[in-house]
Scaffold this motif. Structure first.
Motif, PDB file in Angstrom:
ATOM      1  N   CYS A 186       0.840  -1.203   0.000  1.00  0.00           N
ATOM      2  CA  CYS A 186       0.000   0.000   0.000  1.00  0.00           C
ATOM      3  C   CYS A 186       0.878   1.257   0.000  1.00  0.00           C
ATOM      4  O   CYS A 186       1.974   1.252   0.540  1.00  0.00           O
ATOM      5  CB  CYS A 186      -0.843  -0.047   1.274  1.00  0.00           C
ATOM      6  N   GLY A 188       0.065   3.825   1.607  1.00  0.00           N
ATOM      7  CA  GLY A 188      -0.078   4.386   2.946  1.00  0.00           C
ATOM      8  C   GLY A 188      -1.280   5.290   3.120  1.00  0.00           C
ATOM      9  O   GLY A 188      -1.559   5.756   4.225  1.00  0.00           O
ATOM     10  N   ALA A 189      -2.026   5.548   2.036  1.00  0.00           N
ATOM     11  CA  ALA A 189      -3.100   6.548   2.125  1.00  0.00           C
ATOM     12  C   ALA A 189      -4.500   5.957   2.233  1.00  0.00           C
ATOM     13  O   ALA A 189      -5.453   6.681   2.509  1.00  0.00           O
ATOM     14  CB  ALA A 189      -3.044   7.480   0.924  1.00  0.00           C
ATOM     15  N   GLY A 190      -4.633   4.649   2.027  1.00  0.00           N
ATOM     16  CA  GLY A 190      -5.974   4.047   2.054  1.00  0.00           C
ATOM     17  C   GLY A 190      -6.594   4.078   3.443  1.00  0.00           C
ATOM     18  O   GLY A 190      -5.940   4.458   4.417  1.00  0.00           O
ATOM     19  N   GLN A 193      -6.360   7.144   5.677  1.00  0.00           N
ATOM     20  CA  GLN A 193      -5.058   7.610   6.182  1.00  0.00           C
ATOM     21  C   GLN A 193      -4.620   8.886   5.473  1.00  0.00           C
ATOM     22  O   GLN A 193      -3.830   9.661   6.006  1.00  0.00           O
ATOM     23  CB  GLN A 193      -3.972   6.538   5.989  1.00  0.00           C
ATOM     24  N   ALA A 198       0.229   9.693  10.155  1.00  0.00           N
ATOM     25  CA  ALA A 198       0.380   8.278  10.488  1.00  0.00           C
ATOM     26  C   ALA A 198       0.623   8.130  11.992  1.00  0.00           C
ATOM     27  O   ALA A 198       1.065   9.067  12.658  1.00  0.00           O
ATOM     28  CB  ALA A 198       1.536   7.682   9.712  1.00  0.00           C
TER      29      ALA A 198
ATOM     30  N   ALA B 316       1.391  -1.102   7.816  1.00  0.00           N
ATOM     31  CA  ALA B 316       1.561  -0.384   9.075  1.00  0.00           C
ATOM     32  C   ALA B 316       2.592  -1.101   9.939  1.00  0.00           C
ATOM     33  O   ALA B 316       3.501  -0.490  10.494  1.00  0.00           O
ATOM     34  CB  ALA B 316       0.217  -0.278   9.799  1.00  0.00           C
ATOM     35  N   CYS B 369      -4.554   1.363  10.461  1.00  0.00           N
ATOM     36  CA  CYS B 369      -4.889   0.472   9.333  1.00  0.00           C
ATOM     37  C   CYS B 369      -5.191   1.270   8.070  1.00  0.00           C
ATOM     38  O   CYS B 369      -5.939   2.238   8.099  1.00  0.00           O
ATOM     39  CB  CYS B 369      -6.079  -0.400   9.700  1.00  0.00           C
ATOM     40  N   THR B 370      -4.620   0.831   6.929  1.00  0.00           N
ATOM     41  CA  THR B 370      -4.874   1.512   5.654  1.00  0.00           C
ATOM     42  C   THR B 370      -5.979   0.800   4.857  1.00  0.00           C
ATOM     43  O   THR B 370      -6.221   1.149   3.711  1.00  0.00           O
ATOM     44  CB  THR B 370      -3.610   1.575   4.782  1.00  0.00           C
ATOM     45  N   CYS B 372      -5.911  -1.886   3.356  1.00  0.00           N
ATOM     46  CA  CYS B 372      -5.341  -2.282   2.059  1.00  0.00           C
ATOM     47  C   CYS B 372      -5.621  -3.740   1.727  1.00  0.00           C
ATOM     48  O   CYS B 372      -5.297  -4.193   0.630  1.00  0.00           O
ATOM     49  CB  CYS B 372      -3.839  -2.020   2.035  1.00  0.00           C
TER      50      CYS B 372
END
Lengths: 261, 435
Positions: A186, A188-190, A193, A198, B316, B369-370, B372
């Motif tokens: 990922c 990191g933005a899903g 986020q 973070a 993460a 948590c993303t 993903c």
């Protein structure tokens, strides 16, 4: 650039073949607006009867839902569905995997049933149908491009090959990162986020991912999501490599190859 | 006769303990919200066959998958031998199947022995991976002392049980040449390597060794069967129902909340006045404790064998945040166990002043948590830690208004500007006029 709205068409008693759902990033984010425009230029070039909602569009509710606010999500979803159903929209294309996932998978239960296509699959179709012709030996020939999988396209919806097929049509040298497709990391933005800092950790996710992308030696990092775009662009800047490495959306690459800019 | 009675007592005792424990597990799973899952049966069976039975997802990592396959096939096949053990134990016979199966019995025994050796070697390699090579996902900080000990107990027990089988077969083979009671099995390849150890042993001692190994193996297996129900090893049974009941929709789709739909519809004046007013138990929005999760999430917690493939893939966790999808599942199970045990003692159960959120899983973890889906994709038995994380977030956002401040501002933006950023809605279409 010709951008009809659904309301314009309705006033003439017409309706679009396909609705282009622009999304919030595509409407407001300076970087992603360039993707929106590139995609519109492609739609203009292939002469498809499309339209956008313009100011009638509104957030799908995805970030609210992932952050836990189901009320807000459903409020957004229902009012969007009212607008879409009001115009009798059947088919939607969008350049945002989050909008794509939400409208495609989550609106049906709330009364919104549409055929939803992500722009990567849409571009692939146009290429396959010969509506976009890319002659070999173009400006991308031999250039190393790596594709960063969007989670909401890939794992969330099993779309791994369409974006790659589009890149292959550019005759570029497609190189894969170590973690790709089902194991793609990922950006990191899903999961909303994108809209907060973070948690405490030893590294930012986008830096981890950018390092992996840079390690391929690619000069272009192709993305298919507005959030991935932001995260990867920031990552490349952080590594001070923005002079040699571009982060580009699939639509921009196609538009560039077709000289539509 | 004494042996038979003793065996019956041991068997009945193990049966009782297992039944009691299964009842307990069932009751803790039933703490969860009820939901019927009976659609798309063909696809569900396909998942059981491919993913649980066929180990499809395991094979993304070839070496552990290959070794695990031996242990798995060994478990399935050696259980056929346990059937003979049980009949022999109850009837006072010895190798009851041998005379009926003849040459085929020799083949079967050799297959069992091959598997016993394969299981033994696989378990030794697993122990080395865990404790010497220290494979990363098996040594992350979310695996605390007990889970690590649990894994080692299981591996060591399996090794000892396999040694017992081979010892029993070796001593039995020698006894076959000395005493009629020992039905000929034909030559057994792997245990024959142990023959020199016992060749010079006296018959009476040998009988004791054979009996001891027999008893040790069967009691060991029964004890292990009881132990399994208390350990992470329950996946050997629960992987099957868990893959059957796993989500079939695209991974990106979140579970809808019909309660909210009803409220939103009436707020927007969309409620169908002709429709009968559906009385939905309001309960809580989202999940604060295990009873707010679906039974399916709870069963998944018992199906987790703590392999850490999820945590290893979690963006993460990789970047040093506290979130570990494996820990989400382990915490869920720990909470179920604590509540269940409290209820069993007539205690307060869910009202013990603790909750899954905060006392087991912190906000810092779920906020990282993303969504993903890397953890969901990685799980070899189709466990979905993301569903639990998102339900906990729903509780925090809707019941506590406790989402991180930046998320609350994002909510506000969506409410007032219809976009997660603070822009004027009337500017949404301005891009079309820019060059």
């Amino acid at each position: 650039m010709n951008v009809p709205t659904v309301a314009d068409l309705a006033a003439k008693g017409e309706s679009p073949e396909i609705l282009f759902w622009v999304g919030c990033a595509g409407s407001y984010d300076d970087r992603y607006k360039r993707v929106t425009k590139a995609f519109v230029k492609i739609l203009n070039a292939v002469d498809i009867k499309f339209a956008v909602l313009g100011t009638e569009e509104s957030c799908t509710g995805d970030p609210a839902r992932r952050a836990g606010n189901e009320f807000l999500f459903q409020m957004q979803a229902m009012s969007n569905i009212q607008v879409l159903n009001g115009y009798g929209i059947k088919k939607i294309v969008t350049a945002c995997p989050h909008c794509f996932n939400t409208i495609k998978n989550e609106y049906a239960e709330l009364g919104g049933n549409y055929e939803v296509i992500h722009h990567s699959a849409f571009l692939q179709q146009l290429i396959n149908e010969g509506k976009i012709k890319l002659e070999g030996g173009g400006s991308f020939k031999g250039k190393k491009i790596t594709y960063h999988d969007s989670c909401f396209l890939g794992r969330a919806n099993n779309i791994y090959e369409a974006p790659r097929a589009v890149l292959e049509a550019l005759d570029a040298d497609l190189v894969e990162m170590k973690r790709c497709r089902t194991t793609g990391l990922c950006c990191g933005a899903g999961g909303a986020q994108m809209f907060k800092d973070a948690e405490k950790g030893k590294k930012e996710i986008n830096i981890e991912r950018t390092e992996e992308a840079l390690a391929t030696g690619a000069t272009t990092i192709a993305v298919a999501c507005p959030f991935c775009m932001t995260m990867m662009t920031d990552g490349v800047k952080n590594k001070e490599r923005e002079a040699e490495v571009n982060v580009k959306d699939l639509a921009e690459l196609i538009a560039e190859a077709k000289g539509l800019n | 006769m004494i042996q038979q009675i003793l065996f019956f007592i041991v068997l009945a005792g193990a049966g009782y303990l297992i039944a009691k424990r299964v009842g307990f597990i069932r009751s803790t799973i039933n703490l969860g919200k009820k939901s019927e899952i009976n659609d798309r049966k063909d696809e569900r069976l396909r998942n059981v066959l491919l993913v649980a039975f066929g180990q499809k997802k395991m094979f993304k990592k070839f070496i552990p998958a290959f070794l695990h396959l031996f242990v798995y096939v060994g478990f399935l096949v050696i259980n056929l031998e346990v059937l003979e053990f049980i009949i022999d134990g109850l009837a006072g016979t010895h190798r009851i199947f041998a005379p009926y199966l003849g040459g085929f019995y020799t083949v079967l025994m050799n297959v069992f022995e091959f598997l016993a050796v394969a299981v033994l070697l696989a378990c030794v390699i697993f122990l080395i991976r865990r404790n010497v090579v220290r494979t990363k996902r098996l040594n992350l900080p979310d695996l605390t002392r007990w889970p690590r000990m649990d894994a080692n107990i299981i591996l060591v027990t399996e090794i000892i049980l396999m040694i017992a089988i081979l010892t029993m077969n070796a001593s039995d083979q020698i006894l076959q040449t000395r005493n009629d009671h020992y039905t000929p099995t034909g030559s057994l390849f792997f245990s024959s390597f142990l023959l020199p150890l016992f060749q010079n042993t006296e018959t009476t001692t040998l009988i004791i060794i054979e009996r001891f190994a027999w008893w040790f193996h069967i009691v060991g297996i029964l004890a292990f069967a009881v132990y399994v129900t208390y350990s992470k090893h329950l996946h050997i049974f629960l992987a099957f129902p868990n893959t059957y009941f796993a989500k079939l929709e695209p991974k990106g789709k979140m579970t809808n909340m019909p309660v909210v739909t009803n409220e939103v519809k009436s707020m927007l004046g969309l409620a169908d006045s002709n429709a009968p007013a559906t009385v939905v138990e309001p309960g809580r929005f989202g999940a604060k404790d295990v009873n707010d999760l679906s039974w399916n999430n709870l069963m998944a917690a018992y199906s987790c064998t703590e392999c850490g493939r999820c945590t290893e893939q979690c963006p993460a966790n990789i970047t040093g945040k506290k979130l570990s999808p494996r820990k989400i599942m382990m915490d869920t199970r720990d909470r179920m166990e604590d509540v269940g045990k409290s209820l069993q003692k007539g205690g307060p159960g869910l009202n013990d002043g603790k909750t899954l959120l905060n006392d087991y899983i912190t906000k810092e973890e779920i906020n990282a948590c993303t969504s993903c889906n890397a953890c969901v994709e990685a799980c070899p038995v189709l466990i979905n830690p993301l569903e639990i994380i998102l339900e906990l977030r729903r509780y925090v956002a809707m019941e506590e208004s406790g989402a991180p401040p930046s998320w609350n501002s994002m909510f506000q933006n969506v409410e007032t500007s219809f976009a997660p950023w603070k822009f004027s809605p009337s500017d949404r279409f301005n891009w079309s006029k820019e060059s």
